[in-house]
Design a protein around this motif. Structure first.
Motif, PDB file in Angstrom:
ATOM      1  N   ARG A 224       0.778 -50.753  27.505  1.00  0.00           N
ATOM      2  CA  ARG A 224       1.217 -50.001  26.333  1.00  0.00           C
ATOM      3  C   ARG A 224       1.759 -50.985  25.303  1.00  0.00           C
ATOM      4  O   ARG A 224       2.226 -52.066  25.640  1.00  0.00           O
ATOM      5  CB  ARG A 224       2.352 -49.044  26.724  1.00  0.00           C
ATOM      6  N   VAL A 225       1.762 -50.560  24.035  1.00  0.00           N
ATOM      7  CA  VAL A 225       2.310 -51.398  22.977  1.00  0.00           C
ATOM      8  C   VAL A 225       3.740 -51.789  23.314  1.00  0.00           C
ATOM      9  O   VAL A 225       4.157 -52.925  23.134  1.00  0.00           O
ATOM     10  CB  VAL A 225       2.262 -50.660  21.621  1.00  0.00           C
ATOM     11  N   SER A 256       7.440 -42.486  29.584  1.00  0.00           N
ATOM     12  CA  SER A 256       7.135 -41.970  28.261  1.00  0.00           C
ATOM     13  C   SER A 256       5.910 -41.109  28.452  1.00  0.00           C
ATOM     14  O   SER A 256       5.260 -41.164  29.483  1.00  0.00           O
ATOM     15  CB  SER A 256       6.823 -43.077  27.275  1.00  0.00           C
ATOM     16  N   THR A 257       5.595 -40.300  27.491  1.00  0.00           N
ATOM     17  CA  THR A 257       4.382 -39.502  27.640  1.00  0.00           C
ATOM     18  C   THR A 257       3.317 -40.030  26.703  1.00  0.00           C
ATOM     19  O   THR A 257       3.603 -40.438  25.592  1.00  0.00           O
ATOM     20  CB  THR A 257       4.641 -38.024  27.346  1.00  0.00           C
ATOM     21  N   TRP A 258       2.103 -39.973  27.189  1.00  0.00           N
ATOM     22  CA  TRP A 258       1.001 -40.440  26.378  1.00  0.00           C
ATOM     23  C   TRP A 258       0.766 -39.421  25.275  1.00  0.00           C
ATOM     24  O   TRP A 258       0.736 -38.218  25.506  1.00  0.00           O
ATOM     25  CB  TRP A 258      -0.243 -40.586  27.245  1.00  0.00           C
ATOM     26  N   GLY A 260      -1.746 -38.985  23.098  1.00  0.00           N
ATOM     27  CA  GLY A 260      -3.059 -38.497  22.717  1.00  0.00           C
ATOM     28  C   GLY A 260      -3.789 -39.385  21.733  1.00  0.00           C
ATOM     29  O   GLY A 260      -3.289 -40.408  21.301  1.00  0.00           O
ATOM     30  N   ALA A 261      -4.982 -38.917  21.394  1.00  0.00           N
ATOM     31  CA  ALA A 261      -5.929 -39.755  20.669  1.00  0.00           C
ATOM     32  C   ALA A 261      -5.403 -40.282  19.341  1.00  0.00           C
ATOM     33  O   ALA A 261      -5.427 -41.473  19.085  1.00  0.00           O
ATOM     34  CB  ALA A 261      -7.205 -38.958  20.433  1.00  0.00           C
ATOM     35  N   GLY A 264      -2.266 -42.575  19.599  1.00  0.00           N
ATOM     36  CA  GLY A 264      -2.626 -43.795  20.318  1.00  0.00           C
ATOM     37  C   GLY A 264      -3.375 -44.760  19.420  1.00  0.00           C
ATOM     38  O   GLY A 264      -3.095 -45.939  19.386  1.00  0.00           O
ATOM     39  N   ALA A 265      -4.318 -44.206  18.653  1.00  0.00           N
ATOM     40  CA  ALA A 265      -5.149 -45.072  17.839  1.00  0.00           C
ATOM     41  C   ALA A 265      -4.363 -45.758  16.739  1.00  0.00           C
ATOM     42  O   ALA A 265      -4.655 -46.888  16.368  1.00  0.00           O
ATOM     43  CB  ALA A 265      -6.294 -44.254  17.232  1.00  0.00           C
ATOM     44  N   ASN A 267      -1.546 -46.943  16.900  1.00  0.00           N
ATOM     45  CA  ASN A 267      -0.753 -48.066  17.409  1.00  0.00           C
ATOM     46  C   ASN A 267      -1.533 -49.374  17.423  1.00  0.00           C
ATOM     47  O   ASN A 267      -0.984 -50.420  17.705  1.00  0.00           O
ATOM     48  CB  ASN A 267      -0.290 -47.785  18.838  1.00  0.00           C
ATOM     49  N   GLY A 268      -2.828 -49.295  17.154  1.00  0.00           N
ATOM     50  CA  GLY A 268      -3.683 -50.469  17.281  1.00  0.00           C
ATOM     51  C   GLY A 268      -3.378 -51.536  16.249  1.00  0.00           C
ATOM     52  O   GLY A 268      -2.536 -51.389  15.381  1.00  0.00           O
TER      53      GLY A 268
ATOM     54  N   ASP B  19       2.162 -43.209  30.529  1.00  0.00           N
ATOM     55  CA  ASP B  19       0.746 -43.245  30.134  1.00  0.00           C
ATOM     56  C   ASP B  19       0.439 -44.522  29.365  1.00  0.00           C
ATOM     57  O   ASP B  19       1.309 -45.070  28.699  1.00  0.00           O
ATOM     58  CB  ASP B  19       0.430 -42.040  29.227  1.00  0.00           C
ATOM     59  N   SER B  21      -1.370 -46.811  26.312  1.00  0.00           N
ATOM     60  CA  SER B  21      -1.664 -46.559  24.896  1.00  0.00           C
ATOM     61  C   SER B  21      -2.659 -47.596  24.405  1.00  0.00           C
ATOM     62  O   SER B  21      -2.900 -48.600  25.085  1.00  0.00           O
ATOM     63  CB  SER B  21      -0.372 -46.639  24.070  1.00  0.00           C
ATOM     64  N   ILE B  22      -3.219 -47.341  23.237  1.00  0.00           N
ATOM     65  CA  ILE B  22      -4.071 -48.343  22.605  1.00  0.00           C
ATOM     66  C   ILE B  22      -3.177 -49.527  22.246  1.00  0.00           C
ATOM     67  O   ILE B  22      -2.154 -49.363  21.589  1.00  0.00           O
ATOM     68  CB  ILE B  22      -4.714 -47.768  21.316  1.00  0.00           C
ATOM     69  N   VAL B  23      -3.553 -50.714  22.694  1.00  0.00           N
ATOM     70  CA  VAL B  23      -2.746 -51.899  22.394  1.00  0.00           C
ATOM     71  C   VAL B  23      -3.463 -52.787  21.381  1.00  0.00           C
ATOM     72  O   VAL B  23      -2.880 -53.233  20.406  1.00  0.00           O
ATOM     73  CB  VAL B  23      -2.437 -52.696  23.686  1.00  0.00           C
ATOM     74  N   VAL B  67     -10.717 -40.627  25.514  1.00  0.00           N
ATOM     75  CA  VAL B  67      -9.806 -39.715  24.818  1.00  0.00           C
ATOM     76  C   VAL B  67      -9.142 -40.367  23.607  1.00  0.00           C
ATOM     77  O   VAL B  67      -8.503 -39.698  22.806  1.00  0.00           O
ATOM     78  CB  VAL B  67      -8.717 -39.152  25.771  1.00  0.00           C
ATOM     79  N   ALA B  68      -9.269 -41.689  23.473  1.00  0.00           N
ATOM     80  CA  ALA B  68      -8.719 -42.360  22.289  1.00  0.00           C
ATOM     81  C   ALA B  68      -9.471 -43.665  22.100  1.00  0.00           C
ATOM     82  O   ALA B  68      -9.897 -44.286  23.072  1.00  0.00           O
ATOM     83  CB  ALA B  68      -7.230 -42.638  22.465  1.00  0.00           C
ATOM     84  N   THR B  69      -9.654 -44.059  20.838  1.00  0.00           N
ATOM     85  CA  THR B  69     -10.317 -45.333  20.577  1.00  0.00           C
ATOM     86  C   THR B  69      -9.505 -46.126  19.559  1.00  0.00           C
ATOM     87  O   THR B  69      -8.857 -45.547  18.679  1.00  0.00           O
ATOM     88  CB  THR B  69     -11.735 -45.141  20.013  1.00  0.00           C
ATOM     89  N   PRO B  71      -9.040 -48.923  16.388  1.00  0.00           N
ATOM     90  CA  PRO B  71      -9.686 -48.955  15.071  1.00  0.00           C
ATOM     91  C   PRO B  71     -10.931 -49.838  15.010  1.00  0.00           C
ATOM     92  O   PRO B  71     -11.758 -49.657  14.125  1.00  0.00           O
ATOM     93  CB  PRO B  71      -8.585 -49.493  14.152  1.00  0.00           C
TER      94      PRO B  71
END
Lengths: 271, 392
Positions: A224-225, A256-258, A260-261, A264-265, A267-268, B19, B21-23, B67-69, B71
């Protein structure tokens, strides 16, 4: 990407080659025999010199070699081969703003007047700063720099860039010479350790440099981040002992809870 | 989410963990629908792989839904059903460009790379759920997984194929296939396969697909030998004494044209050599047991190939290099380049040339995975391959 073979240091322990020891011993023995045979003041002086040579041969340790080696500092060379052009490797390294991305212990590099760069580095919780000047800047070929007096770390270094053979990309070779605070003569017992530390640090920096150029991101096993900081800390600290520290790279166990899409995205992004 | 967490040697638990996450920009998150226990997971279970840390999520054979991608993802899309290669490859370094995906330069973080360089000279790519030597990535025996370089590692699966038909394309099927491909099979060849576990079974299948005349399988577990026999292999039961004379007899004294060692570092073996290895391994003087590999070298015909899909991690001694030299053997080994095989093998599954479901002996839920490890490790209840359904 192995460190180059260690040339046995003149700094610690026996620092005279076997052949030289034998030659010195023979010469010393001859001087003693001849000098004592003279039964004169000059003869005794010669015998004295012979005795010193004999001592040098027997102990295998030469203080002159030792101090000369200390003046050379700790030297490290490492190279990496990257899928890019020499121009690209040069440009990414030449842009100071990029450096803290793959040199994770570097907090900031800023440009001052006259092409002097100011470096702030965090090492073991301590902040170290120095100024460095570029002494050679040949696009797509070579960069050489040297720290200015008065900083926390005195060093000089270079990167050489050249095409590898065939389709193998570009070789980037870093050479560093560095003088620990207090002088190497004082730190000579730590020579091997410091050299390994420096080599490991440069090796990790080059690996991240390659990741950045080839993939545009810095690889991490973090889940995770929010685990990243810990991960980075572990990575920069691992240079002390790669295998042991590898055990500590990982994720923390907070809850923590995920989310979702969409969340999550967002955070990239490369760090 | 729930995940299978390694707490120590033979201590796995299903824990509630945060869970993923996208890192990084090329990441995706996969919601797992099916996951399997691999024979190589047993090496983790039994504590043979260094640099495991309590809290690590294990498992590397998994598939599910994106379920997530991140960028920077271009081909994978949310909602797609995918299998995920168990090796992580960047797709951009020299090695990936040359289809040597498991030798990827970039997916192992700098820290793991340094450790692998110390052990092996150079660092290869990372694996899901396989220790901090291989990147410390969380594994697939979990409800969600962070998948780095998702465009490279995910293969889209058509709706008409079931999970079980495609799940093994993530690891063991390509591994068995590459092992057989490395044998460079010619008309009339006899291939011997040591080890009738899942990789051995796929090696048998693949050897026949690639044109082998006969396949001989050597193992000591009845149901595994029975499964190999069902696939048309000639079976040699290790429990009936020295295997080498029997393989010699089956090949007219010539030896098999190529031999596959699908056993690896935990070979059980029999005889003096096996006891010697076991003692040294327990005393930490030798990390890997090599009964299968020694037999493979001794029995292989002159000029043949010894192909090694079985995992080795460290050092061995009493390695018959003299026999290998005298007979002019070739060796082919290493972590499978999964990404090279997934799509061609998927096409074979779609065409009906092979149905990988034959391997599955146990179907369970995520919560039952720790118990299944014990069953798999002890070879109880005819266990060959365990698949866990995750989620609904």
């Amino acid at each position: 990407m192995q460190p180059y073979p260690v040339v046995r240091s003149r700094l610690v322990g026996v620092n005279i080659a076997p052949a030289e020891r034998i030659a010195t011993g023979l010469a010393g023995g001859a001087a003693i025999a001849f000098g004592v045979g003279q039964r004169s003041v000059r003869g005794m002086l010669l015998a004295g010199v012979g005795a010193i040579a004999m001592m040098r041969a027997i102990s295998g340790r030469c203080p002159l070699y030792r101090s000369r080696a200390a003046r050379k500092g700790i030297q490290v060379r490492r190279a990496i081969t990257i899928q890019c052009t020499p121009q690209k490797a040069y440009e990414v390294w030449r842009d100071l703003a990029n450096l803290p991305q793959f040199m994770t212990h570097v907090q900031s590099v800023t440009l001052e007047e006259g092409g002097v760069s100011k470096w702030v580095v965090k090492e073991g919780g301590k902040e170290l700063t120095w100024r460095a000047e570029l002494i050679e800047d040949t696009p797509a070929r070579r960069l050489r720099w040297k720290s200015l007096p008065g900083g926390d770390i005195s060093h000089e270094g270079s990167i050489d860039i050249r095409w590898a053979t065939g389709d193998r990309g570009t070789i980037v070779e870093v050479k560093m010479r560095y003088f620990p605070p207090g002088g190497l003569l004082v730190a000579s017992a730590l020579y091997g350790f410091l050299r390994k530390l420096t080599a490991a640090q440069i090796g990790a920096e080059l690996a991240r440099f390659q990741q950045l150029i080839e993939t545009g991101e810095l690889t991490t096993g973090a889940r995770r981040v929010r685990d990243l900081d810990e991960d980075d800390k572990a990575i920069s600290a691992q240079q002390v002992s790669p295998l042991e520290r590898a055990l500590d790279i990982g994720t923390s166990a907070e809850t923590s809870t995920w989310t979702g899409a969409t969340n999550g995205a967002t955070n990239g992004g490369a760090r | 989410m729930k995940a299978v967490v390694w707490h120590g040697k033979q201590d796995l638990r299903v824990d509630n963990v945060p869970d993923p996450s996208i890192v990084n920009p090329h990441d995706a998150i996969v919601r797992v629908t099916s996951t399997a226990i691999c024979g190589s997971d047993l090496h983790l279970y039994n504590g043979f792989i260094p640099a495991m840390k309590p809290g690590d999520i294990i498992g590397h054979e998994f598939m599910g839904e994106i379920v997530a991608t991140g960028p920077a993802c271009e081909t994978v899309k949310v909602g797609e059903r995918v299998i995920v290669m168990c090796g992580i490859s960047c797709g951009r370094c020299w090695f990936c460009k040359h289809e040597l995906f498991s030798a990827c330069d970039n997916t192992n973080p700098a820290g793991s790379q340094a450790a692998l360089e110390t052990l092996y000279g150079h660092a290869g790519g990372a694996l899901f759920g396989y220790s901090h030597l291989y990147g410390g990535y969380a594994g697939g025996q979990a409800e969600y997984v962070r998948v780095p370089f998702a465009d490279v590692g995910c293969v889209k699966i058509p709706a008409e194929l079931s999970d079980e038909q495609v799940l093994f394309l993530t690891d063991i099927f390509p591994t068995g296939f590459m092992a057989a491909e490395n044998c460079k099979i010619q008309l009339g060849d006899t291939i011997a396969v040591f080890g009738a576990g899942p990789v051995g079974q796929f090696a048998v299948k693949s050897a026949y697909l690639l044109g082998a005349e006969r396949v001989i399988v050597i193992d000591a577990v009845s149901e595994r030998l029975a499964m190999a026999a069902q696939q048309g292999a000639i079976i040699v039961d290790e429990r009936h004494g020295d295997v080498i004379p029997r393989i010699e007899e089956l090949t007219g004294g010539r030896g098999p044209d190529s031999v596959i060692d699908a056993v690896g570092l935990e070979a059980h073996g029999t005889g003096v050599g096996a006891v010697y290895d076991k003692v040294k391994q327990v005393m930490r003087l030798e990390t890997d047991r090599t009964t299968a590999l020694r037999n493979a070298i001794m029995v292989c015909r002159k000029g043949g190939t010894v192909s090694i899909p079985g995992v080795y991690g460290g050092l061995v001694d009493k390695f018959p290099i003299g026999a290998a030299f005298a007979k002019g053997l070739s060796f082919a080994m290493g972590q499978t380049h999964f990404h090279r095989y997934a799509k061609p093998l998927l096409a074979k599954v779609q065409a009906g040339e092979i149905d990988p479901r034959f391997i599955v002996t146990h179907r369970i839920a995520l919560a039952e995975i720790p118990a299944a490890y014990k069953m798999f490790n002890d070879k109880q209840d005819g266990c060959i391959k365990v698949v866990a359904k995750v989620g609904t």
